[in-house]
Design a protein around this motif. Structure first.
Motif, PDB file in Angstrom:
ATOM      1  N   ILE A 130      22.936   0.045  28.856  1.00  0.00           N
ATOM      2  CA  ILE A 130      23.120   0.615  27.521  1.00  0.00           C
ATOM      3  C   ILE A 130      21.804   1.161  26.974  1.00  0.00           C
ATOM      4  CG2 ILE A 130      22.764  -1.657  26.456  1.00  0.00           C
ATOM      5  CD1 ILE A 130      25.178   0.975  25.089  1.00  0.00           C
ATOM      6  N   PHE A 136      23.838   4.919  21.863  1.00  0.00           N
ATOM      7  CA  PHE A 136      24.960   4.208  21.257  1.00  0.00           C
ATOM      8  C   PHE A 136      25.019   4.466  19.755  1.00  0.00           C
ATOM      9  CE2 PHE A 136      26.675   0.029  19.609  1.00  0.00           C
ATOM     10  CZ  PHE A 136      27.989   0.275  19.967  1.00  0.00           C
ATOM     11  N   TYR A 179      30.365   2.224  26.600  1.00  0.00           N
ATOM     12  CA  TYR A 179      29.277   1.441  26.015  1.00  0.00           C
ATOM     13  C   TYR A 179      29.537  -0.065  26.000  1.00  0.00           C
ATOM     14  CZ  TYR A 179      28.167   6.083  24.166  1.00  0.00           C
ATOM     15  OH  TYR A 179      27.885   7.423  24.046  1.00  0.00           O
TER      16      TYR A 179
END
Length: 587
Positions: free
Chosen positions: A383, A388, A407
């Motif tokens: 990630i 994100f 994600y």
């Protein structure tokens, strides 16, 4: 639906009906015969002969209705009291608005900071002094929130009301916040209740509790129940050493499901779903006492004010004071929707920004689920936090779906799994789970990042808190680390002839732990100075017997609190098959 409350939930009946088996919506604790009364006339008889009476109580109480009922009762006795309103001594609504503003978080729709204000600060000192009884009157009664602050030498009546009923009345627009000029939108009122009104009035109630002469349950529109202060305090001290169940209550929600509706008898069915069971969320639960089948409810905080150290133990009380530390509740999205993608604040963050003494450390115990159910937990391997955050912001600003699998990590859910969400962990329950949420007590500090473009029951989107979430997320909880650190692996601790004790280890950042008993016939347990919170997660029922003589029938999915002062207890299997009981306790 009444003008006083807006809800499909039933008001507490005056009398408890007999119940053979199954989940008990009205778990009562006996005060003994002749201890609870259900009319204004009996209370008026107790007060007749007093030249002065003080009636204090909580925000949300309909003091005018109580006054009218008591007036009729006094008239039947030939008494004509003069009534004085404590509200007349409040500061102006504008002054009170300025007083509370620093604790309300500005334009934040959800969060403020728990105020240290005292109730006396809401009053004009000179006006309060001017509330003097008329010496020529047969009886003077001073009534309303804060009436006891006037210092009258008089019997003290306290009118209590459960927190759920306060919210139902706020939704109906029939009540106001403390000292406010008018009702506001229910969610705005709730924020002020939580961060200002309830902390202020809880301090006031704690100060009054030792000298309350009569406690009135003021939640019903046309009836009261009441008991003496001595009987109330005696009852509180007794359950603080034996055990108790709080009165649960239930709420529909945007993602809510059908399990609770189908499995818990006696609930209203005219609702789209039930999302939450307030099984043990003590800031909003009450305790029920009974006598001759009559029921009287007091808010849970009353127990902590009277005997908090007995309930939670010396070490826990020294650390958290009157704050009961453990929460259990149900999240039901059977045939419902996904919960929001969310996280909860770190310890220092919740203290600094919201004034809480502990943070929201959750676990999900899967009580039931359908095949294919999942729990969203932590991040996918690799990630990138900035990417994100950009994806979340774009989804929010443009109203487009988030590519969640890109994600977010997902774990398959099975019955009796325990998933760990220490502070800062991204998580959500996918649909078709019945989650027994085991947590520390804070419950409103959810930083939603993505809500699946769903609307709340009022047709509006629920507020997101992407910025606050990013300030708290732990991005190291990703990939294989999730399976290693956030999925509890049961380990056998101890076993007897026909019982086993398993450790469902929580995360090092959790301040509580979880055990699970498998019981063929019975097992004995010592509290070791800690409060134990039990839930029957497999089997129809069990009997729990405490060393001091407490006796409780625990049905499937019910929660029972065994206080630290109980010392020891036995869990007896009365199901006819093996049962499992989960136990949560502070480390």
């Amino acid at each position: 639906m009444s003008e006083l409350r807006k809800t499909t939930q039933y008001v507490l009946p005056v009398e408890k009906r007999e119940q053979e088996r199954g989940y008990d919506l009205y778990p009562v604790h006996e005060l003994g015969e002749g201890r609870i009364f259900d009319d204004c006339l009996s209370l008026a008889r107790r007060l007749a002969g007093a030249k002065q009476v003080v009636v204090d109580g909580y925000v949300g109480v309909s003091f005018d209705r109580f006054r009218d009922g008591m007036n009729e009762a006094f008239a039947a006795l030939g008494i004509r009291p003069v009534w004085w309103s404590a509200e007349a001594a409040f500061k102006s609504p504008e002054e009170i608005e300025a007083l509370v503003a620093p604790w309300l978080g500005g334009d934040d729709p959800l969060f403020g900071f728990r105020t240290p204000l005292m109730l006396r600060e809401f009053f004009d000192t000179e006006k309060l002094k001017a509330l003097a009884p008329d010496p020529a009157a047969e009886m003077n009664i001073l009534y309303g929130v804060g009436a006891a602050l006037a210092g009258w030498d008089a019997p003290l009546v306290y009118v209590d009301i459960p927190k759920n009923e306060i919210q139902f009345r706020a939704r109906a627009g029939s009540i106001r916040n403390l000292g406010a000029a008018r009702p506001e939108a229910p969610k705005k009122m709730y924020k002020r209740f939580y961060f200002v009104d309830w902390p202020v009035l809880n301090r006031h109630k704690k100060a009054l509790l030792p000298r309350i002469d009569y406690l009135v349950d003021g939640q019903r529109e046309r009836a009261i129940t009441w008991t003496t202060g001595d009987d109330l305090r005696r009852g509180l001290r007794r359950i603080a050493r034996s055990g108790f169940r709080v009165r649960p209550w239930f709420e529909p929600g945007a993602w809510g499901g059908q399990w609770i509706k189908e499995h818990i008898a006696g609930l209203p069915k005219e609702v789209p779903n039930y999302a939450w069971s307030f099984e043990l969320i003590v800031p909003e639960n009450g305790l029920l006492f009974s006598s001759d089948r009559r029921m009287l409810e007091v808010s849970f905080d009353t127990l902590m004010f009277e005997a908090g150290q007995d309930v939670v133990g010396r070490e826990c009380y020294a650390r958290y004071g009157d704050e009961f530390p453990i929460r259990m509740d149900y999240l039901d999205n059977f045939d419902g929707g996904n919960l929001s993608i969310q996280c909860h604040p770190q310890r220092e963050y919740i203290r600094k920004h919201f004034g809480e003494v502990m943070t929201q450390e959750e676990t999900y115990y899967i009580l039931d689920c359908k095949p294919g159910a999942e729990v969203y937990l932590g991040f996918r391997e690799g990630i990138v936090p900035e990417e994100f955050e950009r994806a979340l912001t774009e989804s929010f600003s443009e109203g487009t779906p988030l590519d969640v699998p890109r994600y977010v990590n997902a774990e398959k859910a099975s019955k009796h799994d325990l998933f760990l969400m220490p502070p800062g962990t991204l998580h959500s329950s996918g649909r078709n789970n019945l989650v027994l949420e085991i947590s520390t007590t804070p419950y409103i500090f959810t930083f939603k990042m993505y809500d699946w473009l769903a609307l709340d029951l009022d047709g509006k989107p629920r507020p997101l808190n992407i910025r606050r979430a990013m300030e708290n997320l732990v991005f190291d909880r990703q990939g294989e680390a999730v399976k290693r650190e956030l999925v509890s692996r049961p380990a056998l601790l101890e076993k007897g002839t026909d019982w086993e004790l398993w450790h469902l280890a929580t995360h090092p950042d959790h301040s509580y732990d979880v055990h699970r008993y498998r019981i063929g016939s019975e097992v004995g347990v010592a509290t070791e100075g800690k409060c134990h919170v039990l839930n029957l997660v497999e089997g129809e029922e069990a009997e729990v017997l405490t060393a001091g003589g407490g006796q409780f029938r625990l049905s499937y999915a019910e929660t029972l609190v065994i206080p630290a002062a109980a010392d020891s207890y036995r869990i007896v299997n009365t199901s006819g098959r093996e049962i499992m009981v989960v136990k949560a306790f502070m480390k």
